[in-house]
Scaffold this motif. Sequence first.
Motif, PDB file in Angstrom:
ATOM      1  N   GLN A   5     -32.635 -69.460   9.220  1.00 15.46           N
ATOM      2  CA  GLN A   5     -32.625 -69.066   8.015  1.00 15.46           C
ATOM      3  C   GLN A   5     -32.258 -67.851   7.624  1.00 15.46           C
ATOM      4  OE1 GLN A   5     -36.868 -69.656   7.461  1.00 15.46           O
ATOM      5  NE2 GLN A   5     -36.380 -71.292   5.954  1.00 15.46           N
ATOM      6  N   ALA A   6     -31.408 -67.550   6.333  1.00 12.92           N
ATOM      7  CA  ALA A   6     -30.777 -66.197   5.869  1.00 12.92           C
ATOM      8  C   ALA A   6     -31.960 -65.519   5.450  1.00 12.92           C
ATOM      9  CB  ALA A   6     -29.894 -66.586   4.937  1.00 12.92           C
ATOM     10  N   PHE A   7     -31.735 -64.133   5.692  1.00  9.14           N
ATOM     11  CA  PHE A   7     -32.666 -63.364   5.121  1.00  9.14           C
ATOM     12  C   PHE A   7     -32.550 -63.264   3.716  1.00  9.14           C
ATOM     13  CE2 PHE A   7     -32.458 -61.893   9.579  1.00  9.14           C
ATOM     14  CZ  PHE A   7     -33.753 -61.799   9.752  1.00  9.14           C
ATOM     15  N   PRO A   8     -33.464 -62.761   2.893  1.00 10.57           N
ATOM     16  CA  PRO A   8     -33.192 -62.633   1.267  1.00 10.57           C
ATOM     17  C   PRO A   8     -32.330 -61.858   1.055  1.00 10.57           C
ATOM     18  CG  PRO A   8     -35.487 -62.742   1.911  1.00 10.57           C
ATOM     19  CD  PRO A   8     -34.926 -62.661   3.267  1.00 10.57           C
ATOM     20  N   PRO A  12     -26.657 -62.973  -2.785  1.00  5.22           N
ATOM     21  CA  PRO A  12     -26.023 -62.005  -4.012  1.00  5.22           C
ATOM     22  C   PRO A  12     -27.065 -62.005  -4.963  1.00  5.22           C
ATOM     23  CG  PRO A  12     -24.536 -63.883  -3.254  1.00  5.22           C
ATOM     24  CD  PRO A  12     -25.670 -64.027  -2.393  1.00  5.22           C
ATOM     25  N   ARG A  13     -27.807 -62.755  -5.120  1.00  6.66           N
ATOM     26  CA  ARG A  13     -28.807 -62.842  -6.297  1.00  6.66           C
ATOM     27  C   ARG A  13     -29.923 -61.790  -6.063  1.00  6.66           C
ATOM     28  NH1 ARG A  13     -27.879 -68.872  -6.958  1.00  6.66           N
ATOM     29  NH2 ARG A  13     -26.415 -68.956  -8.956  1.00  6.66           N
ATOM     30  N   PHE A  14     -30.362 -61.911  -4.638  1.00 11.22           N
ATOM     31  CA  PHE A  14     -31.607 -61.017  -4.280  1.00 11.22           C
ATOM     32  C   PHE A  14     -30.937 -59.626  -4.518  1.00 11.22           C
ATOM     33  CE2 PHE A  14     -33.860 -58.718  -1.175  1.00 11.22           C
ATOM     34  CZ  PHE A  14     -35.358 -59.172  -1.496  1.00 11.22           C
ATOM     35  N   ARG A  15     -29.725 -59.593  -3.901  1.00  9.48           N
ATOM     36  CA  ARG A  15     -29.156 -58.008  -3.765  1.00  9.48           C
ATOM     37  C   ARG A  15     -28.863 -57.561  -4.921  1.00  9.48           C
ATOM     38  NH1 ARG A  15     -22.769 -56.915  -2.613  1.00  9.48           N
ATOM     39  NH2 ARG A  15     -22.917 -54.591  -2.941  1.00  9.48           N
ATOM     40  N   SER A  16     -28.498 -58.339  -6.227  1.00  3.51           N
ATOM     41  CA  SER A  16     -28.365 -57.925  -7.521  1.00  3.51           C
ATOM     42  C   SER A  16     -29.732 -57.433  -8.019  1.00  3.51           C
ATOM     43  CB  SER A  16     -27.798 -59.126  -8.482  1.00  3.51           C
ATOM     44  OG  SER A  16     -27.758 -58.847  -9.775  1.00  3.51           O
ATOM     45  N   TRP A  17     -30.727 -58.355  -7.993  1.00  9.55           N
ATOM     46  CA  TRP A  17     -32.200 -58.137  -8.422  1.00  9.55           C
ATOM     47  C   TRP A  17     -32.660 -56.899  -7.770  1.00  9.55           C
ATOM     48  CZ3 TRP A  17     -34.385 -60.178 -12.415  1.00  9.55           C
ATOM     49  CH2 TRP A  17     -35.797 -59.732 -12.631  1.00  9.55           C
TER      50      TRP A  17
END
Length: 158
Positions: A5-8, A12-17
């Motif tokens: 699984q990828a880390f949150p 991109p959406r997590f990074r943006s948030w």
Amino acid sequence: MNENQAFPWDHPRFRSWIGVARACQLMQQAMTRAIADLGIKTPHLDILINLYRFDGISQQELARKLLVGRSNMSMLLPQLEKRGLIVRRPDTKDKRILRLSLTEAGRKLTMEAMAIQTGMIEKIMSQTPADRCLQVAEAMEDIIRILQTMETETDAGD
């Protein structure tokens, strides 16, 4: 979470948030320092600016606009009133409702604080093209609408 699984933080959406949250936090810290000489903190500034915009607003309406509880208002408003920056008056039709207004001293202080805030925003945002600023604003407005809809749906389910 397993190793496939990828880390949150890789999304991109997590990074943006996280970027938005960090920018808000850093701006809050910078504003706190910038208005310290005026003897107010950012929660006071939020109240003063809203009273500047919406003279005569009720305490309940103000709390709703600022997304804070009445207990927060109960702590902050007396501090501003004691300093002679605001006045609370009973509503002409319903004496249980208190209407809030800036005093002349409150209006003057609010204008000083708004000039500081506007200057900071201009300094920071002038390094980003206007069309990108508008894109960010539109994205945040979309998020606000989504969150408000979610809150309304949650309230309706209770």
